[in-house]
Design a protein around this motif. Structure first.
Motif, mmCIF file in Angstrom:
data_model
loop_
_atom_site.group_PDB
_atom_site.id
_atom_site.type_symbol
_atom_site.label_atom_id
_atom_site.label_comp_id
_atom_site.label_asym_id
_atom_site.label_seq_id
_atom_site.Cartn_x
_atom_site.Cartn_y
_atom_site.Cartn_z
ATOM 1 N N THR A 23 6.099 -7.285 -18.820
ATOM 2 C CA THR A 23 5.929 -5.997 -18.156
ATOM 3 C C THR A 23 7.236 -5.205 -18.218
ATOM 4 N N SER A 24 7.225 -4.047 -17.617
ATOM 5 C CA SER A 24 8.414 -3.221 -17.369
ATOM 6 C C SER A 24 9.230 -2.933 -18.624
ATOM 7 N N GLY A 25 10.560 -2.979 -18.474
ATOM 8 C CA GLY A 25 11.455 -2.605 -19.558
ATOM 9 C C GLY A 25 11.311 -3.467 -20.798
ATOM 10 N N ALA A 26 11.087 -4.757 -20.614
ATOM 11 C CA ALA A 26 10.927 -5.640 -21.776
ATOM 12 C C ALA A 26 9.677 -5.266 -22.569
ATOM 13 N N ALA A 27 8.608 -4.877 -21.872
ATOM 14 C CA ALA A 27 7.399 -4.421 -22.568
ATOM 15 C C ALA A 27 7.712 -3.164 -23.372
ATOM 16 N N MET A 28 8.486 -2.261 -22.780
ATOM 17 C CA MET A 28 8.840 -1.030 -23.482
ATOM 18 C C MET A 28 9.655 -1.330 -24.741
ATOM 19 N N VAL A 29 10.522 -2.339 -24.681
ATOM 20 C CA VAL A 29 11.296 -2.736 -25.862
ATOM 21 C C VAL A 29 10.364 -3.324 -26.921
ATOM 22 N N LEU A 30 9.432 -4.178 -26.519
ATOM 23 C CA LEU A 30 8.512 -4.782 -27.486
ATOM 24 C C LEU A 30 7.618 -3.739 -28.162
ATOM 25 N N TYR A 31 7.237 -2.703 -27.426
ATOM 26 C CA TYR A 31 6.461 -1.614 -28.025
ATOM 27 C C TYR A 31 7.309 -0.747 -28.954
ATOM 28 N N GLY A 32 8.630 -0.781 -28.796
ATOM 29 C CA GLY A 32 9.507 0.075 -29.578
ATOM 30 C C GLY A 32 9.795 1.408 -28.896
ATOM 31 N N ILE A 33 9.515 1.490 -27.603
ATOM 32 C CA ILE A 33 9.763 2.723 -26.834
ATOM 33 C C ILE A 33 11.235 2.820 -26.454
ATOM 34 N N ARG A 34 11.827 1.700 -26.142
ATOM 35 C CA ARG A 34 13.258 1.606 -25.826
ATOM 36 C C ARG A 34 13.886 0.596 -26.771
ATOM 37 N N ARG A 38 17.806 -4.652 -19.578
ATOM 38 C CA ARG A 38 18.807 -5.550 -18.989
ATOM 39 C C ARG A 38 18.219 -6.892 -18.568
ATOM 40 N N ASP A 39 16.881 -6.924 -18.358
ATOM 41 C CA ASP A 39 16.253 -8.170 -17.928
ATOM 42 C C ASP A 39 14.805 -8.208 -18.393
ATOM 43 N N ILE A 40 14.146 -9.319 -18.103
ATOM 44 C CA ILE A 40 12.747 -9.488 -18.493
ATOM 45 C C ILE A 40 11.926 -9.733 -17.232
ATOM 46 N N ASP A 41 11.003 -8.813 -16.965
ATOM 47 C CA ASP A 41 10.049 -8.996 -15.874
ATOM 48 C C ASP A 41 8.720 -9.413 -16.483
ATOM 49 N N LEU A 42 8.146 -10.447 -15.899
ATOM 50 C CA LEU A 42 6.866 -10.956 -16.368
ATOM 51 C C LEU A 42 5.878 -10.967 -15.218
ATOM 52 N N GLY A 43 4.618 -10.779 -15.521
ATOM 53 C CA GLY A 43 3.559 -11.067 -14.579
ATOM 54 C C GLY A 43 3.094 -12.476 -14.887
ATOM 55 N N CYS A 44 2.521 -13.155 -13.905
ATOM 56 C CA CYS A 44 2.006 -14.502 -14.173
ATOM 57 C C CYS A 44 0.825 -14.796 -13.254
ATOM 58 N N THR A 45 0.050 -15.771 -13.650
ATOM 59 C CA THR A 45 -1.084 -16.204 -12.839
ATOM 60 C C THR A 45 -0.586 -16.997 -11.635
ATOM 61 N N SER A 46 -1.447 -17.158 -10.651
ATOM 62 C CA SER A 46 -1.101 -17.981 -9.483
ATOM 63 C C SER A 46 -0.849 -19.425 -9.903
ATOM 64 N N GLN A 47 -1.589 -19.908 -10.882
ATOM 65 C CA GLN A 47 -1.399 -21.280 -11.362
ATOM 66 C C GLN A 47 0.007 -21.472 -11.935
ATOM 67 N N MET A 48 0.470 -20.490 -12.692
ATOM 68 C CA MET A 48 1.821 -20.599 -13.252
ATOM 69 C C MET A 48 2.863 -20.491 -12.141
ATOM 70 N N ALA A 49 2.645 -19.595 -11.186
ATOM 71 C CA ALA A 49 3.570 -19.472 -10.056
ATOM 72 C C ALA A 49 3.641 -20.797 -9.287
ATOM 73 N N ASP A 50 2.485 -21.420 -9.046
ATOM 74 C CA ASP A 50 2.449 -22.724 -8.365
ATOM 75 C C ASP A 50 3.276 -23.757 -9.128
ATOM 76 N N LYS A 51 3.056 -23.813 -10.443
ATOM 77 C CA LYS A 51 3.752 -24.786 -11.291
ATOM 78 C C LYS A 51 5.263 -24.572 -11.232
ATOM 79 N N LEU A 52 5.699 -23.322 -11.376
ATOM 80 C CA LEU A 52 7.136 -23.043 -11.358
ATOM 81 C C LEU A 52 7.758 -23.356 -9.999
ATOM 82 N N GLU A 53 7.032 -23.014 -8.946
ATOM 83 C CA GLU A 53 7.549 -23.313 -7.607
ATOM 84 C C GLU A 53 7.659 -24.822 -7.396
#
Length: 129
Positions: A23-34, A38-53
């Motif tokens: 998402t966010s700025g990193a998505a804009m870089v991948l699209y070629g917009i920027r 400075r960082d990578i924001d990701l969305g994730c499923t609840s299952q992935m959040a549970d696993k990481l926690e």
């Protein structure tokens, strides 16, 4: 970070591509917009959040009850933060342009309003006959 650095970092993290999206700025870089972010924001499923926690990554409960997980100094994940749909870019799951605009409209900061202008300019250039 530029596009190649983002791709390398996310491939190295080896997240399940069905469990997260860029998402966010990193998505804009991948699209070629920027060119950079400075960082990578990701969305994730609840299952992935549970696993990481469970793996010990720091989790903060946000005002809407979802979690923000700090994966590293440059990568944060936001539980169920998705508008619209996910598309594949450079082999990575990325929020659609419509979703990116909706997310930035919701955030409503000045930098997000500027990003929306950049996204719309990109769309105009990309779809110009």
């Amino acid at each position: 970070m530029d596009k190649l650095e983002i791709i390398h970092l996310l491939k190295e993290a080896a997240f399940d591509s069905g469990e997260y999206w860029v998402t966010s700025g990193a998505a804009m870089v991948l699209y070629g917009i920027r060119d950079r972010t400075r960082d990578i924001d990701l969305g994730c499923t609840s299952q992935m959040a549970d696993k990481l926690e469970k793996e010990g990554y720091s989790a903060e409960i946000l005002h809407d009850g979802s979690r923000r997980i700090v994966f590293s100094e440059t990568v944060e994940l936001f539980e169920n933060w998705l508008e619209d749909r996910v598309v594949l870019l450079e082999g990575l799951p990325v929020v659609s342009l419509d979703g990116l605009i909706r997310m930035k409209e919701t955030l409503g900061r000045e930098k997000d309003r500027q990003d929306i202008l950049l996204i719309n300019e990109y769309r105009t250039r990309r779809f110009r006959p």
